[in-house]
Design a protein around this motif. Structure first.
Motif, PDB file in Angstrom:
ATOM      1  N   GLY A 341       0.803  -1.222   0.000  1.00 11.12           N
ATOM      2  CA  GLY A 341       0.000   0.000   0.000  1.00 11.12           C
ATOM      3  C   GLY A 341       0.827   1.259   0.000  1.00 11.12           C
ATOM      4  O   GLY A 341       0.450   2.272   0.601  1.00 11.12           O
ATOM      5  N   ILE A 342       1.968   1.234  -0.702  1.00  8.65           N
ATOM      6  CA  ILE A 342       2.858   2.392  -0.748  1.00  8.65           C
ATOM      7  C   ILE A 342       2.588   3.201  -2.011  1.00  8.65           C
ATOM      8  O   ILE A 342       2.478   2.657  -3.107  1.00  8.65           O
ATOM      9  N   TYR A 343       2.489   4.488  -1.857  1.00  6.57           N
ATOM     10  CA  TYR A 343       2.249   5.435  -2.946  1.00  6.57           C
ATOM     11  C   TYR A 343       3.597   5.860  -3.517  1.00  6.57           C
ATOM     12  O   TYR A 343       4.461   6.345  -2.797  1.00  6.57           O
ATOM     13  N   PHE A 344       3.776   5.683  -4.837  1.00  6.94           N
ATOM     14  CA  PHE A 344       5.076   5.974  -5.434  1.00  6.94           C
ATOM     15  C   PHE A 344       4.916   6.414  -6.885  1.00  6.94           C
ATOM     16  O   PHE A 344       3.829   6.370  -7.467  1.00  6.94           O
ATOM     17  N   SER A 352       1.875   5.595  -9.362  1.00  4.31           N
ATOM     18  CA  SER A 352       1.672   4.154  -9.222  1.00  4.31           C
ATOM     19  C   SER A 352       0.236   3.729  -9.477  1.00  4.31           C
ATOM     20  O   SER A 352      -0.065   2.540  -9.446  1.00  4.31           O
ATOM     21  N   PHE A 353      -0.651   4.661  -9.714  1.00  6.70           N
ATOM     22  CA  PHE A 353      -2.034   4.334 -10.041  1.00  6.70           C
ATOM     23  C   PHE A 353      -2.484   5.166 -11.231  1.00  6.70           C
ATOM     24  O   PHE A 353      -1.843   6.163 -11.601  1.00  6.70           O
ATOM     25  N   ASP A 354      -3.591   4.761 -11.826  1.00  9.08           N
ATOM     26  CA  ASP A 354      -4.180   5.502 -12.936  1.00  9.08           C
ATOM     27  C   ASP A 354      -4.842   6.763 -12.372  1.00  9.08           C
ATOM     28  O   ASP A 354      -5.793   6.677 -11.593  1.00  9.08           O
ATOM     29  N   LEU A 447      -7.696   0.924  -1.911  1.00  8.10           N
ATOM     30  CA  LEU A 447      -8.144   0.786  -0.522  1.00  8.10           C
ATOM     31  C   LEU A 447      -6.954   0.823   0.439  1.00  8.10           C
ATOM     32  O   LEU A 447      -7.019   1.441   1.506  1.00  8.10           O
ATOM     33  N   ARG A 448      -5.875   0.161   0.049  1.00  4.97           N
ATOM     34  CA  ARG A 448      -4.668   0.182   0.880  1.00  4.97           C
ATOM     35  C   ARG A 448      -4.077   1.584   0.953  1.00  4.97           C
ATOM     36  O   ARG A 448      -3.632   2.029   2.016  1.00  4.97           O
ATOM     37  N   LEU A 449      -4.054   2.271  -0.191  1.00  4.25           N
ATOM     38  CA  LEU A 449      -3.518   3.634  -0.216  1.00  4.25           C
ATOM     39  C   LEU A 449      -4.318   4.562   0.683  1.00  4.25           C
ATOM     40  O   LEU A 449      -3.753   5.351   1.452  1.00  4.25           O
ATOM     41  N   LEU A 458      -2.662  11.738  -1.899  1.00  3.79           N
ATOM     42  CA  LEU A 458      -2.660  11.161  -3.243  1.00  3.79           C
ATOM     43  C   LEU A 458      -2.753  12.224  -4.338  1.00  3.79           C
ATOM     44  O   LEU A 458      -2.518  11.915  -5.514  1.00  3.79           O
ATOM     45  N   ASP A 459      -3.079  13.442  -3.974  1.00  4.50           N
ATOM     46  CA  ASP A 459      -3.075  14.545  -4.948  1.00  4.50           C
ATOM     47  C   ASP A 459      -1.720  15.239  -5.004  1.00  4.50           C
ATOM     48  O   ASP A 459      -1.466  16.039  -5.901  1.00  4.50           O
TER      49      ASP A 459
END
Length: 546
Positions: A341-344, A352-354, A447-449, A458-459
Protein backbone atom coordinates in the motif's frame (compact mmCIF):
# COMPACT_ATOMS: atom_id res chain seq x y z
CA UNK A 1 65.60 16.32 -31.80
CA UNK A 2 61.93 17.23 -31.40
CA UNK A 3 60.05 17.68 -34.67
CA UNK A 4 57.57 20.47 -35.40
CA UNK A 5 54.51 18.22 -34.90
CA UNK A 6 55.69 17.11 -31.47
CA UNK A 7 56.49 20.69 -30.50
CA UNK A 8 53.08 22.00 -31.60
CA UNK A 9 51.41 19.15 -29.73
CA UNK A 10 53.26 20.03 -26.54
CA UNK A 11 52.38 23.69 -26.96
CA UNK A 12 48.70 22.86 -27.32
CA UNK A 13 48.89 20.57 -24.29
CA UNK A 14 50.53 23.33 -22.25
CA UNK A 15 47.99 25.88 -23.46
CA UNK A 16 45.08 23.63 -22.42
CA UNK A 17 46.71 22.87 -19.07
CA UNK A 18 47.15 26.54 -18.25
CA UNK A 19 43.53 27.46 -18.99
CA UNK A 20 41.81 24.34 -17.59
CA UNK A 21 40.68 23.49 -14.06
CA UNK A 22 39.47 19.92 -13.43
CA UNK A 23 37.14 19.67 -10.43
CA UNK A 24 36.79 16.19 -8.95
CA UNK A 25 33.60 16.06 -6.94
CA UNK A 26 32.79 12.91 -4.93
CA UNK A 27 29.06 12.32 -4.25
CA UNK A 28 27.29 15.23 -2.56
CA UNK A 29 30.33 17.52 -2.50
CA UNK A 30 28.58 20.09 -4.68
CA UNK A 31 30.54 20.04 -7.93
CA UNK A 32 27.64 21.42 -9.96
CA UNK A 33 27.05 24.11 -7.31
CA UNK A 34 30.77 24.95 -7.39
CA UNK A 35 30.59 25.43 -11.16
CA UNK A 36 27.53 27.65 -10.84
CA UNK A 37 29.25 29.75 -8.18
CA UNK A 38 32.21 30.25 -10.54
CA UNK A 39 29.87 31.37 -13.31
CA UNK A 40 28.00 33.81 -11.09
CA UNK A 41 30.75 35.29 -8.93
CA UNK A 42 33.78 35.26 -11.21
CA UNK A 43 32.24 35.99 -14.58
CA UNK A 44 28.68 37.34 -14.70
CA UNK A 45 29.26 39.56 -11.66
CA UNK A 46 32.32 41.00 -13.39
CA UNK A 47 30.42 41.89 -16.54
CA UNK A 48 30.86 38.83 -18.77
CA UNK A 49 27.82 38.42 -21.03
CA UNK A 50 26.15 35.02 -20.40
CA UNK A 51 26.17 34.58 -24.18
CA UNK A 52 29.96 34.27 -23.84
CA UNK A 53 29.63 31.32 -21.44
CA UNK A 54 28.88 27.74 -22.53
CA UNK A 55 27.64 25.53 -19.69
CA UNK A 56 27.33 21.98 -20.99
CA UNK A 57 26.12 19.05 -18.92
CA UNK A 58 24.98 15.48 -19.44
CA UNK A 59 21.50 16.19 -18.04
CA UNK A 60 18.89 18.93 -18.33
CA UNK A 61 18.55 19.01 -14.54
CA UNK A 62 22.05 20.47 -14.07
CA UNK A 63 21.41 22.97 -16.86
CA UNK A 64 18.12 24.13 -15.35
CA UNK A 65 19.75 24.45 -11.91
CA UNK A 66 22.58 26.57 -13.33
CA UNK A 67 20.22 28.92 -15.17
CA UNK A 68 17.91 29.24 -12.15
CA UNK A 69 20.81 30.09 -9.83
CA UNK A 70 22.19 32.72 -12.22
CA UNK A 71 18.75 34.31 -12.72
CA UNK A 72 18.23 34.49 -8.94
CA UNK A 73 21.55 36.33 -8.55
CA UNK A 74 20.96 38.62 -11.54
CA UNK A 75 17.20 39.04 -12.13
CA UNK A 76 17.83 41.84 -14.66
CA UNK A 77 19.40 39.33 -17.07
CA UNK A 78 17.06 37.68 -19.56
CA UNK A 79 16.83 33.89 -19.60
CA UNK A 80 17.41 34.07 -23.38
CA UNK A 81 20.98 35.20 -22.68
CA UNK A 82 21.71 31.74 -21.27
CA UNK A 83 21.18 30.13 -24.68
CA UNK A 84 24.54 28.31 -24.40
CA UNK A 85 23.53 26.55 -21.17
CA UNK A 86 22.55 23.22 -22.73
CA UNK A 87 23.17 19.51 -22.99
CA UNK A 88 25.73 18.72 -25.68
CA UNK A 89 23.08 17.31 -28.03
CA UNK A 90 20.97 20.42 -27.62
CA UNK A 91 24.03 22.64 -28.07
CA UNK A 92 24.87 21.01 -31.41
CA UNK A 93 21.27 20.77 -32.58
CA UNK A 94 20.94 24.57 -32.81
CA UNK A 95 23.35 24.51 -35.78
CA UNK A 96 21.21 22.19 -37.94
CA UNK A 97 17.92 22.83 -39.68
CA UNK A 98 17.64 19.22 -40.84
CA UNK A 99 15.08 17.06 -39.07
CA UNK A 100 16.54 15.11 -36.16
CA UNK A 101 15.52 11.51 -35.60
CA UNK A 102 12.92 11.29 -32.81
CA UNK A 103 14.32 8.36 -30.85
CA UNK A 104 11.06 7.20 -29.28
CA UNK A 105 8.56 7.48 -32.14
CA UNK A 106 10.91 6.72 -35.03
CA UNK A 107 12.40 3.64 -33.38
CA UNK A 108 8.92 2.20 -32.89
CA UNK A 109 8.06 2.98 -36.52
CA UNK A 110 11.35 1.41 -37.62
CA UNK A 111 10.71 -1.74 -35.56
CA UNK A 112 7.15 -2.14 -36.87
CA UNK A 113 8.11 -1.52 -40.50
CA UNK A 114 10.86 -4.11 -40.34
CA UNK A 115 8.76 -6.60 -38.35
CA UNK A 116 10.97 -6.58 -35.25
CA UNK A 117 7.74 -5.78 -33.41
CA UNK A 118 4.35 -7.08 -34.53
CA UNK A 119 1.64 -4.53 -35.24
CA UNK A 120 -0.59 -6.45 -32.84
CA UNK A 121 1.89 -6.07 -29.96
CA UNK A 122 -0.05 -4.76 -26.95
CA UNK A 123 2.94 -2.61 -25.88
CA UNK A 124 2.27 -0.25 -28.80
CA UNK A 125 -0.83 1.07 -27.04
CA UNK A 126 1.30 2.21 -24.09
CA UNK A 127 2.40 5.85 -24.47
CA UNK A 128 5.48 5.11 -22.35
CA UNK A 129 6.67 2.17 -24.46
CA UNK A 130 10.09 2.60 -26.04
CA UNK A 131 11.68 0.16 -28.48
CA UNK A 132 15.31 -0.55 -27.61
CA UNK A 133 17.12 -2.98 -29.86
CA UNK A 134 20.27 -4.64 -28.49
CA UNK A 135 22.13 -4.68 -31.83
CA UNK A 136 21.38 -1.05 -32.59
CA UNK A 137 22.46 -0.15 -29.06
CA UNK A 138 25.84 -1.79 -29.66
CA UNK A 139 26.07 -0.05 -33.04
CA UNK A 140 25.46 3.33 -31.44
CA UNK A 141 28.01 2.50 -28.73
CA UNK A 142 30.61 1.73 -31.42
CA UNK A 143 29.91 5.02 -33.19
CA UNK A 144 30.25 6.93 -29.90
CA UNK A 145 33.53 5.13 -29.22
CA UNK A 146 34.65 5.85 -32.81
CA UNK A 147 35.39 2.14 -33.26
CA UNK A 148 34.55 -0.58 -35.80
CA UNK A 149 31.07 -1.94 -34.89
CA UNK A 150 32.18 -5.55 -35.46
CA UNK A 151 35.07 -5.08 -33.01
CA UNK A 152 32.75 -3.69 -30.32
CA UNK A 153 30.26 -6.48 -31.03
CA UNK A 154 32.96 -9.10 -30.43
CA UNK A 155 33.93 -7.43 -27.15
CA UNK A 156 30.42 -7.77 -25.75
CA UNK A 157 30.39 -10.54 -23.14
CA UNK A 158 26.65 -11.19 -23.57
CA UNK A 159 25.35 -11.23 -27.16
CA UNK A 160 21.65 -11.28 -27.95
CA UNK A 161 22.03 -11.43 -31.75
CA UNK A 162 24.34 -13.33 -34.08
CA UNK A 163 26.89 -11.33 -36.07
CA UNK A 164 24.86 -11.79 -39.27
CA UNK A 165 21.71 -10.43 -37.59
CA UNK A 166 23.73 -7.60 -36.04
CA UNK A 167 25.08 -6.47 -39.43
CA UNK A 168 21.70 -6.89 -41.12
CA UNK A 169 20.00 -4.69 -38.53
CA UNK A 170 22.63 -1.98 -38.98
CA UNK A 171 22.11 -2.02 -42.76
CA UNK A 172 18.32 -1.97 -42.32
CA UNK A 173 18.53 0.93 -39.87
CA UNK A 174 20.75 3.06 -42.14
CA UNK A 175 18.47 2.34 -45.10
CA UNK A 176 15.45 3.37 -43.00
CA UNK A 177 17.03 6.76 -42.24
CA UNK A 178 17.75 7.34 -45.93
CA UNK A 179 14.51 6.01 -47.42
CA UNK A 180 16.08 4.50 -50.50
CA UNK A 181 19.11 6.70 -51.01
CA UNK A 182 18.45 10.28 -49.92
CA UNK A 183 19.01 11.16 -46.26
CA UNK A 184 15.58 11.86 -44.79
CA UNK A 185 16.65 12.57 -41.23
CA UNK A 186 19.61 12.08 -38.92
CA UNK A 187 19.85 10.61 -35.43
CA UNK A 188 21.60 12.25 -32.49
CA UNK A 189 24.91 10.48 -33.15
CA UNK A 190 24.80 11.61 -36.80
CA UNK A 191 24.28 15.14 -35.51
CA UNK A 192 27.39 14.99 -33.29
CA UNK A 193 29.43 13.64 -36.22
CA UNK A 194 28.19 16.45 -38.47
CA UNK A 195 29.00 19.04 -35.78
CA UNK A 196 32.61 17.83 -35.71
CA UNK A 197 32.88 18.04 -39.49
CA UNK A 198 30.87 21.16 -40.29
CA UNK A 199 30.37 23.54 -37.35
CA UNK A 200 32.69 26.45 -36.67
CA UNK A 201 32.20 27.10 -32.97
CA UNK A 202 32.42 30.77 -31.83
CA UNK A 203 34.87 32.51 -29.54
CA UNK A 204 33.86 32.18 -25.86
CA UNK A 205 35.11 33.47 -22.55
CA UNK A 206 34.32 30.29 -20.63
CA UNK A 207 33.47 26.66 -21.38
CA UNK A 208 32.11 24.59 -18.49
CA UNK A 209 31.61 20.83 -18.83
CA UNK A 210 29.68 19.19 -15.99
CA UNK A 211 29.47 15.39 -15.46
CA UNK A 212 32.56 15.14 -17.66
CA UNK A 213 33.02 11.45 -16.85
CA UNK A 214 29.87 10.58 -18.81
CA UNK A 215 30.88 11.85 -22.25
CA UNK A 216 31.91 9.54 -25.08
CA UNK A 217 35.03 9.84 -27.29
CA UNK A 218 32.82 11.16 -30.09
CA UNK A 219 31.34 13.82 -27.81
CA UNK A 220 34.81 14.72 -26.53
CA UNK A 221 35.77 15.36 -30.16
CA UNK A 222 33.22 18.19 -30.14
CA UNK A 223 34.73 19.54 -26.91
CA UNK A 224 38.25 19.41 -28.37
CA UNK A 225 37.02 21.41 -31.35
CA UNK A 226 35.36 24.01 -29.12
CA UNK A 227 38.31 24.62 -26.77
CA UNK A 228 40.52 26.28 -29.40
CA UNK A 229 38.21 29.30 -29.23
CA UNK A 230 37.79 29.38 -25.43
CA UNK A 231 39.75 31.44 -22.89
CA UNK A 232 38.94 29.43 -19.75
CA UNK A 233 37.80 25.83 -19.26
CA UNK A 234 36.25 24.11 -16.24
CA UNK A 235 35.70 20.35 -16.22
CA UNK A 236 33.86 18.69 -13.35
CA UNK A 237 32.95 15.11 -12.60
CA UNK A 238 33.62 11.96 -10.63
CA UNK A 239 35.21 8.97 -12.36
CA UNK A 240 33.83 6.66 -9.63
CA UNK A 241 30.32 7.53 -10.87
CA UNK A 242 31.08 6.84 -14.54
CA UNK A 243 28.20 4.44 -15.22
CA UNK A 244 27.51 4.96 -18.94
CA UNK A 245 30.14 2.63 -20.41
CA UNK A 246 27.26 0.76 -22.05
CA UNK A 247 26.85 3.80 -24.32
CA UNK A 248 30.58 4.21 -24.99
CA UNK A 249 31.42 6.78 -22.30
CA UNK A 250 35.09 6.87 -21.37
CA UNK A 251 36.01 8.67 -18.13
CA UNK A 252 39.73 8.61 -19.02
CA UNK A 253 39.20 11.64 -21.26
CA UNK A 254 38.32 13.56 -18.09
CA UNK A 255 40.81 11.93 -15.72
CA UNK A 256 43.89 11.47 -17.93
CA UNK A 257 43.64 12.64 -21.54
CA UNK A 258 42.48 16.25 -21.08
CA UNK A 259 45.19 18.30 -19.30
CA UNK A 260 44.42 20.67 -16.46
CA UNK A 261 45.00 21.55 -12.83
CA UNK A 262 43.27 19.18 -10.43
CA UNK A 263 40.98 20.31 -7.59
CA UNK A 264 39.29 17.81 -5.26
CA UNK A 265 36.24 18.88 -3.24
CA UNK A 266 36.86 17.76 0.33
CA UNK A 267 33.53 17.27 2.12
CA UNK A 268 30.20 15.76 1.18
CA UNK A 269 27.11 17.61 2.36
CA UNK A 270 24.88 14.62 1.65
CA UNK A 271 25.55 11.86 4.20
CA UNK A 272 27.20 11.18 7.55
CA UNK A 273 29.90 8.82 8.74
CA UNK A 274 28.07 5.47 8.48
CA UNK A 275 27.04 5.86 4.84
CA UNK A 276 30.44 7.36 4.03
CA UNK A 277 32.31 4.38 5.50
CA UNK A 278 30.05 1.82 3.87
CA UNK A 279 30.17 3.38 0.40
CA UNK A 280 33.96 3.58 0.65
CA UNK A 281 33.88 -0.20 1.13
CA UNK A 282 31.70 -0.42 -2.01
CA UNK A 283 34.23 1.73 -3.84
CA UNK A 284 37.11 -0.70 -3.25
CA UNK A 285 37.92 -2.61 -6.42
CA UNK A 286 37.15 0.22 -8.83
CA UNK A 287 40.05 0.22 -11.26
CA UNK A 288 42.17 3.31 -12.01
CA UNK A 289 40.16 5.43 -9.55
CA UNK A 290 41.60 8.88 -8.97
CA UNK A 291 42.42 9.22 -5.28
CA UNK A 292 39.80 11.46 -3.66
CA UNK A 293 40.01 11.77 0.11
CA UNK A 294 36.93 13.53 1.40
CA UNK A 295 35.09 13.85 4.69
CA UNK A 296 31.49 12.95 5.59
CA UNK A 297 28.92 15.51 6.63
CA UNK A 298 28.58 16.19 10.33
CA UNK A 299 25.23 14.45 10.68
CA UNK A 300 23.76 11.09 11.66
CA UNK A 301 23.36 8.33 9.08
CA UNK A 302 22.70 4.61 9.19
CA UNK A 303 23.05 1.36 7.21
CA UNK A 304 20.35 -1.32 7.48
CA UNK A 305 20.12 -4.74 5.85
CA UNK A 306 17.00 -6.84 5.19
CA UNK A 307 16.08 -10.19 3.68
CA UNK A 308 12.41 -9.27 3.28
CA UNK A 309 10.74 -6.19 1.79
CA UNK A 310 8.19 -6.09 4.62
CA UNK A 311 10.95 -5.38 7.15
CA UNK A 312 11.81 -1.98 5.60
CA UNK A 313 10.54 0.86 7.88
CA UNK A 314 8.64 3.04 5.42
CA UNK A 315 7.26 5.05 8.32
CA UNK A 316 10.52 7.04 8.38
CA UNK A 317 9.92 10.66 7.42
CA UNK A 318 11.39 12.06 4.22
CA UNK A 319 11.87 11.05 0.61
CA UNK A 320 12.68 7.54 -0.62
CA UNK A 321 14.43 5.94 -3.59
CA UNK A 322 13.80 2.24 -4.17
CA UNK A 323 16.43 1.28 -6.73
CA UNK A 324 16.99 -1.76 -8.90
CA UNK A 325 19.85 -2.53 -11.25
CA UNK A 326 17.57 -3.80 -14.01
CA UNK A 327 13.96 -3.16 -15.00
CA UNK A 328 12.75 -6.62 -13.91
CA UNK A 329 14.04 -5.87 -10.39
CA UNK A 330 12.37 -2.45 -10.51
CA UNK A 331 9.06 -4.03 -11.57
CA UNK A 332 9.34 -6.49 -8.69
CA UNK A 333 9.88 -3.60 -6.27
CA UNK A 334 6.79 -1.90 -7.66
CA UNK A 335 4.65 -5.00 -7.09
CA UNK A 336 5.96 -5.35 -3.53
CA UNK A 337 5.26 -1.66 -2.88
CA UNK A 338 1.69 -2.01 -4.15
CA UNK A 339 1.13 -5.04 -1.91
CA UNK A 340 2.30 -2.88 1.01
CA UNK A 341 0.00 0.00 0.00
CA UNK A 342 2.86 2.39 -0.75
CA UNK A 343 2.25 5.43 -2.95
CA UNK A 344 5.08 5.97 -5.43
CA UNK A 345 6.09 7.10 -8.91
CA UNK A 346 8.97 6.45 -11.25
CA UNK A 347 11.63 9.09 -11.83
CA UNK A 348 9.63 10.54 -14.73
CA UNK A 349 6.72 11.31 -12.40
CA UNK A 350 4.39 8.51 -13.58
CA UNK A 351 2.29 7.66 -10.52
CA UNK A 352 1.67 4.15 -9.22
CA UNK A 353 -2.03 4.33 -10.04
CA UNK A 354 -4.18 5.50 -12.94
CA UNK A 355 -4.86 9.17 -12.18
CA UNK A 356 -8.16 9.00 -14.09
CA UNK A 357 -9.35 6.26 -11.76
CA UNK A 358 -8.41 8.41 -8.78
CA UNK A 359 -10.32 11.32 -10.34
CA UNK A 360 -13.36 9.08 -10.71
CA UNK A 361 -13.09 7.90 -7.09
CA UNK A 362 -13.03 11.50 -5.83
CA UNK A 363 -15.93 12.43 -8.11
CA UNK A 364 -18.21 9.64 -6.89
CA UNK A 365 -17.22 10.27 -3.26
CA UNK A 366 -18.37 13.88 -3.69
CA UNK A 367 -21.63 12.76 -5.34
CA UNK A 368 -22.30 10.28 -2.50
CA UNK A 369 -22.01 13.14 -0.01
CA UNK A 370 -24.56 15.25 -1.88
CA UNK A 371 -21.99 17.56 -3.47
CA UNK A 372 -21.64 18.69 -7.08
CA UNK A 373 -18.89 17.74 -9.50
CA UNK A 374 -17.57 19.43 -12.63
CA UNK A 375 -18.31 18.44 -16.21
CA UNK A 376 -14.74 17.12 -16.55
CA UNK A 377 -15.06 14.96 -13.43
CA UNK A 378 -18.42 13.58 -14.59
CA UNK A 379 -17.02 12.73 -18.02
CA UNK A 380 -14.09 10.82 -16.47
CA UNK A 381 -16.30 9.09 -13.87
CA UNK A 382 -18.63 7.76 -16.56
CA UNK A 383 -15.75 5.71 -18.03
CA UNK A 384 -16.00 3.48 -14.96
CA UNK A 385 -19.78 3.29 -14.41
CA UNK A 386 -21.88 0.56 -15.98
CA UNK A 387 -25.30 1.92 -15.02
CA UNK A 388 -26.03 4.25 -17.95
CA UNK A 389 -29.22 4.28 -19.99
CA UNK A 390 -27.24 4.45 -23.21
CA UNK A 391 -23.50 4.01 -23.97
CA UNK A 392 -23.64 7.30 -25.87
CA UNK A 393 -23.63 9.12 -22.53
CA UNK A 394 -20.12 7.76 -22.08
CA UNK A 395 -18.85 9.09 -25.38
CA UNK A 396 -16.99 12.35 -25.73
CA UNK A 397 -19.58 13.57 -28.23
CA UNK A 398 -22.19 13.84 -25.48
CA UNK A 399 -20.06 16.25 -23.44
CA UNK A 400 -18.75 18.41 -26.29
CA UNK A 401 -21.54 20.98 -26.20
CA UNK A 402 -21.63 21.24 -22.40
CA UNK A 403 -19.92 24.37 -21.00
CA UNK A 404 -16.89 23.70 -18.83
CA UNK A 405 -18.38 25.57 -15.86
CA UNK A 406 -21.41 23.22 -15.67
CA UNK A 407 -21.73 21.27 -12.40
CA UNK A 408 -23.81 18.20 -11.55
CA UNK A 409 -25.21 16.49 -8.48
CA UNK A 410 -26.76 13.01 -8.32
CA UNK A 411 -30.25 14.10 -9.45
CA UNK A 412 -28.92 16.16 -12.36
CA UNK A 413 -26.83 13.22 -13.60
CA UNK A 414 -29.96 11.04 -13.46
CA UNK A 415 -32.24 13.51 -15.21
CA UNK A 416 -29.92 14.97 -17.84
CA UNK A 417 -26.97 12.61 -18.26
CA UNK A 418 -28.42 9.11 -18.38
CA UNK A 419 -27.29 7.84 -14.97
CA UNK A 420 -29.43 4.72 -14.43
CA UNK A 421 -29.54 4.40 -10.62
CA UNK A 422 -32.17 4.78 -7.95
CA UNK A 423 -31.67 6.92 -4.84
CA UNK A 424 -30.55 3.95 -2.75
CA UNK A 425 -27.37 3.75 -4.82
CA UNK A 426 -26.27 7.33 -4.20
CA UNK A 427 -24.64 6.63 -0.85
CA UNK A 428 -22.84 3.46 -1.88
CA UNK A 429 -19.06 3.43 -1.58
CA UNK A 430 -17.06 4.03 -4.76
CA UNK A 431 -15.97 0.39 -5.12
CA UNK A 432 -19.63 -0.65 -5.48
CA UNK A 433 -20.19 1.90 -8.25
CA UNK A 434 -16.97 2.07 -10.28
CA UNK A 435 -16.99 -1.50 -11.57
CA UNK A 436 -16.21 -0.88 -15.23
CA UNK A 437 -12.50 -0.94 -16.26
CA UNK A 438 -11.54 -1.31 -12.62
CA UNK A 439 -9.65 -4.55 -11.94
CA UNK A 440 -9.96 -6.08 -8.44
CA UNK A 441 -6.21 -5.59 -7.83
CA UNK A 442 -6.63 -1.86 -8.60
CA UNK A 443 -9.51 -1.58 -6.13
CA UNK A 444 -7.47 -3.34 -3.45
CA UNK A 445 -4.47 -1.06 -4.08
CA UNK A 446 -6.61 2.10 -3.76
CA UNK A 447 -8.14 0.79 -0.52
CA UNK A 448 -4.67 0.18 0.88
CA UNK A 449 -3.52 3.63 -0.22
CA UNK A 450 -6.49 5.39 1.35
CA UNK A 451 -6.03 3.47 4.59
CA UNK A 452 -2.35 4.43 4.78
CA UNK A 453 -2.44 8.01 3.46
CA UNK A 454 -5.99 9.35 3.35
CA UNK A 455 -7.18 11.40 0.36
CA UNK A 456 -5.08 14.56 0.44
CA UNK A 457 -1.66 12.92 -0.01
CA UNK A 458 -2.66 11.16 -3.24
CA UNK A 459 -3.07 14.54 -4.95
CA UNK A 460 0.47 15.53 -4.02
CA UNK A 461 3.73 14.32 -5.55
CA UNK A 462 4.72 11.00 -3.94
CA UNK A 463 7.70 10.88 -1.61
CA UNK A 464 8.72 7.46 -2.91
CA UNK A 465 10.39 6.92 -6.29
CA UNK A 466 10.99 3.42 -7.65
CA UNK A 467 13.32 3.19 -10.63
CA UNK A 468 16.75 2.10 -11.83
CA UNK A 469 20.02 3.34 -10.34
CA UNK A 470 20.88 4.99 -13.65
CA UNK A 471 17.65 7.00 -13.69
CA UNK A 472 18.33 8.83 -10.40
CA UNK A 473 22.00 9.64 -10.95
CA UNK A 474 22.55 13.23 -9.80
CA UNK A 475 19.57 13.13 -7.41
CA UNK A 476 19.33 12.25 -3.73
CA UNK A 477 16.77 11.10 -1.15
CA UNK A 478 16.61 10.82 2.63
CA UNK A 479 16.34 7.05 2.42
CA UNK A 480 17.57 4.72 -0.32
CA UNK A 481 16.78 1.04 -0.79
CA UNK A 482 19.19 -0.95 -2.98
CA UNK A 483 17.73 -4.23 -4.22
CA UNK A 484 20.62 -6.54 -5.10
CA UNK A 485 18.79 -8.75 -7.60
CA UNK A 486 20.26 -8.89 -11.12
CA UNK A 487 20.01 -10.96 -14.29
CA UNK A 488 22.65 -12.96 -16.14
CA UNK A 489 23.92 -9.97 -18.12
CA UNK A 490 24.35 -7.79 -15.02
CA UNK A 491 25.39 -10.53 -12.58
CA UNK A 492 28.67 -9.64 -10.88
CA UNK A 493 29.96 -13.23 -10.72
CA UNK A 494 29.98 -13.65 -14.51
CA UNK A 495 32.07 -10.55 -15.26
CA UNK A 496 35.77 -10.04 -15.88
CA UNK A 497 37.89 -7.67 -13.78
CA UNK A 498 37.10 -4.55 -15.82
CA UNK A 499 33.39 -5.37 -15.98
CA UNK A 500 33.31 -5.92 -12.22
CA UNK A 501 34.91 -2.51 -11.74
CA UNK A 502 32.24 -0.90 -13.92
CA UNK A 503 29.52 -2.76 -12.02
CA UNK A 504 30.88 -1.49 -8.71
CA UNK A 505 30.56 2.07 -10.02
CA UNK A 506 26.83 1.54 -10.62
CA UNK A 507 26.19 0.27 -7.09
CA UNK A 508 28.44 2.92 -5.54
CA UNK A 509 26.44 5.56 -7.40
CA UNK A 510 23.21 4.04 -6.09
CA UNK A 511 24.43 3.86 -2.48
CA UNK A 512 25.64 7.44 -2.45
CA UNK A 513 22.16 8.80 -3.28
CA UNK A 514 21.20 8.43 0.42
CA UNK A 515 21.19 11.36 2.84
CA UNK A 516 20.06 9.68 6.07
CA UNK A 517 19.71 5.91 5.75
CA UNK A 518 20.85 3.30 3.25
CA UNK A 519 18.72 0.14 3.22
CA UNK A 520 20.11 -3.01 1.61
CA UNK A 521 17.52 -5.51 0.39
CA UNK A 522 19.38 -8.77 -0.21
CA UNK A 523 18.23 -11.72 -2.30
CA UNK A 524 19.12 -15.39 -2.67
CA UNK A 525 18.45 -15.21 -6.42
CA UNK A 526 21.24 -16.89 -8.40
CA UNK A 527 21.98 -13.61 -10.20
CA UNK A 528 22.73 -10.75 -7.85
CA UNK A 529 25.27 -8.16 -6.81
CA UNK A 530 27.11 -9.27 -3.61
CA UNK A 531 26.40 -6.09 -1.67
CA UNK A 532 25.92 -8.28 1.41
CA UNK A 533 29.66 -9.01 1.35
CA UNK A 534 30.38 -5.27 1.38
CA UNK A 535 28.05 -5.01 4.37
CA UNK A 536 29.92 -7.73 6.27
CA UNK A 537 33.26 -6.01 5.56
CA UNK A 538 31.76 -2.74 6.81
CA UNK A 539 30.48 -4.42 10.02
CA UNK A 540 33.87 -6.06 10.64
CA UNK A 541 35.73 -2.80 10.13
CA UNK A 542 33.27 -0.98 12.37
CA UNK A 543 33.67 -3.63 15.11
CA UNK A 544 37.45 -3.45 14.83
CA UNK A 545 37.45 0.36 15.07
CA UNK A 546 35.30 0.23 18.21
Amino acid sequence: MMNITQNSGLQKHKSLYNKTIKIFGPPGTGKTWTLIERVVKKYIRNGVDPEQIAFISFTNKAINTAVKRALEAFPHISEKQFSRFRTLHSYCRRYFEQEIFDTKDCMIDFAVQNKFVKRSDSRLSDDNFQYKDWSLGVYDKARNMMQDPVLIYKQESHRKDSLDVFLRKIDTYEHYKRHGGEISFIDFTDMIEKAIEEVEFPQLEVLILDEAQDFTPLQWSVIYKMVDNVKKIYLAGDDDQAIYQWNGADSRYFTHYFPGRKVVLKRTRRYGKAIHEFTQVMRKGILDSIEKTFEPAQKESAIKRYLNFKEIPFNLEGTWFLLGRIYTAVNELKLLAKDAGIYFSDNEGNKSFDTRQWQAIKAWTAISKGKKISKKDAEVMYKYIRELKDPDFRSQRFWVGVPDYQEYDFQMLKEWCGLDMDESMQHKQWWWILRRNFAPRQVIYFLRLLKRYGTKTLDEAPKVIIDTIHSVKGDEANHVVLYSKANFASSYRHKNKLEKSNEKKVWYTGGTRARDTLHILSTDHKYHYPIGEDYLVYIQEKTYDN
